[in-house]
Scaffold this motif. Structure first.
Motif, PDB file in Angstrom:
ATOM      1  N   GLU B  68      43.139 -34.100 -11.219  1.00 35.52           N
ATOM      2  CA  GLU B  68      43.393 -32.693 -10.938  1.00 35.52           C
ATOM      3  C   GLU B  68      42.060 -31.972 -11.068  1.00 35.52           C
ATOM      4  O   GLU B  68      41.462 -31.975 -12.146  1.00 35.52           O
ATOM      5  N   LEU B  69      41.565 -31.395  -9.992  1.00 34.53           N
ATOM      6  CA  LEU B  69      40.267 -30.743 -10.022  1.00 34.53           C
ATOM      7  C   LEU B  69      40.394 -29.371 -10.668  1.00 34.53           C
ATOM      8  O   LEU B  69      41.186 -28.546 -10.222  1.00 34.53           O
ATOM      9  N   ASP B  70      39.633 -29.148 -11.732  1.00 41.53           N
ATOM     10  CA  ASP B  70      39.637 -27.843 -12.379  1.00 41.53           C
ATOM     11  C   ASP B  70      38.586 -26.976 -11.674  1.00 41.53           C
ATOM     12  O   ASP B  70      37.397 -27.223 -11.789  1.00 41.53           O
ATOM     13  N   GLU B  71      39.054 -25.954 -10.941  1.00 37.73           N
ATOM     14  CA  GLU B  71      38.151 -25.141 -10.105  1.00 37.73           C
ATOM     15  C   GLU B  71      37.024 -24.515 -10.924  1.00 37.73           C
ATOM     16  O   GLU B  71      35.880 -24.455 -10.484  1.00 37.73           O
ATOM     17  N   GLU B  72      37.358 -24.102 -12.153  1.00 34.77           N
ATOM     18  CA  GLU B  72      36.347 -23.487 -13.033  1.00 34.77           C
ATOM     19  C   GLU B  72      35.237 -24.469 -13.349  1.00 34.77           C
ATOM     20  O   GLU B  72      34.068 -24.175 -13.213  1.00 34.77           O
ATOM     21  N   LEU B  73      35.634 -25.675 -13.802  1.00 37.82           N
ATOM     22  CA  LEU B  73      34.659 -26.713 -14.151  1.00 37.82           C
ATOM     23  C   LEU B  73      33.837 -27.099 -12.935  1.00 37.82           C
ATOM     24  O   LEU B  73      32.632 -27.335 -13.030  1.00 37.82           O
ATOM     25  N   ASP B  74      34.506 -27.162 -11.788  1.00 43.40           N
ATOM     26  CA  ASP B  74      33.810 -27.582 -10.573  1.00 43.40           C
ATOM     27  C   ASP B  74      32.789 -26.546 -10.136  1.00 43.40           C
ATOM     28  O   ASP B  74      31.724 -26.877  -9.635  1.00 43.40           O
ATOM     29  N   ALA B  75      33.106 -25.271 -10.327  1.00 46.47           N
ATOM     30  CA  ALA B  75      32.194 -24.186  -9.940  1.00 46.47           C
ATOM     31  C   ALA B  75      30.927 -24.221 -10.795  1.00 46.47           C
ATOM     32  O   ALA B  75      29.848 -23.857 -10.327  1.00 46.47           O
ATOM     33  N   ASN B  76      31.056 -24.713 -12.045  1.00 45.97           N
ATOM     34  CA  ASN B  76      29.895 -24.788 -12.938  1.00 45.97           C
ATOM     35  C   ASN B  76      28.973 -25.953 -12.617  1.00 45.97           C
ATOM     36  O   ASN B  76      27.877 -26.045 -13.147  1.00 45.97           O
ATOM     37  N   LEU B  77      29.450 -26.874 -11.780  1.00 48.56           N
ATOM     38  CA  LEU B  77      28.650 -28.041 -11.453  1.00 48.56           C
ATOM     39  C   LEU B  77      27.609 -27.710 -10.406  1.00 48.56           C
ATOM     40  O   LEU B  77      27.916 -27.073  -9.413  1.00 48.56           O
TER      41      LEU B  77
END
Lengths: 93, 92
Positions: B68-77
């Motif tokens: 499950e992709l966490d949009e918040e975590l992904d945006a920080n990458l």
């Protein structure tokens, strides 16, 4: 059937699943099914520097067919009960 | 079985590819319908390459992990800064 029931007992415990592509994922066991597919919560990949592929993933579903090992917490296992149950299972119907 | 439709998910396939997209459907065999999908290609020499794929069906046989992709975590990458060896293929 035995291992399915056994994993159901472990729901809520932290396990590490090692996959057949050498990836190892640690997390809380959330659910298991008849195929021994596994759902883990709050995951952390074991060698995160080598495998940054799941940095944005918190929860995941792992297909049973791709699991090599499931590493269990030592105190999460009653080895005598497990030993007994597998002996009975091996004996046949 | 797993995450609800319209979740953004990250799939790891048996050949070691990482495909990200919106889950539109699945079945008991873990066949998946993925919309707006793109492949993330990891390399040790340059940042993560994103290849646009579109609407895909991924056969369950070929799936290792569905995350499950966490949009918040992904945006920080910062994908352009990530260096990694490609994932190994699954060996049964």
């Amino acid at each position: 059937m035995l291992f399915f029931s056994y994993f159901k007992e472990l729901v809520g415990k932290e396990v590490t699943v090692e996959l057949k592509n050498d990836l190892a994922i640690r997390g809380i066991l959330r659910s298991v099914d008849q195929y021994l597919n596994i759902k883990l919560e709050n995951i952390r990949v074991v060698d995160q520097d080598k495998y940054p592929h799941m940095l944005s993933v918190r929860n995941c579903f792992i297909r049973g067919s791709v699991v090599r090992y499931v590493q269990l917490p030592p105190d999460g296992v009653d080895i005598d009960i497990l030993h007994d149950a597998t002996r009975r299972e091996a004996r046949g119907p | 079985m797993f995450f609800s439709d319209a979740e953004t998910i990250s799939v790891i396939t048996n050949d070691g590819r990482n495909i990200v997209g919106v889950l539109r459907g699945f079945d008991q065999a873990t066949n998946i319908i993925l919309d707006e999908s793109h492949e993330r290609v990891y390399s040790t020499k340059e940042g993560v390459q994103q290849l646009v794929l579109g609407l895909y069906i991924i056969r369950g046989d070929n799936i290792s992990v569905v995350g499950e992709l966490d949009e918040e975590l992904d945006a920080n990458l910062d994908l352009s800064k990530l260096r990694a060896h490609p994932l190994k293929p699954v060996i049964h």
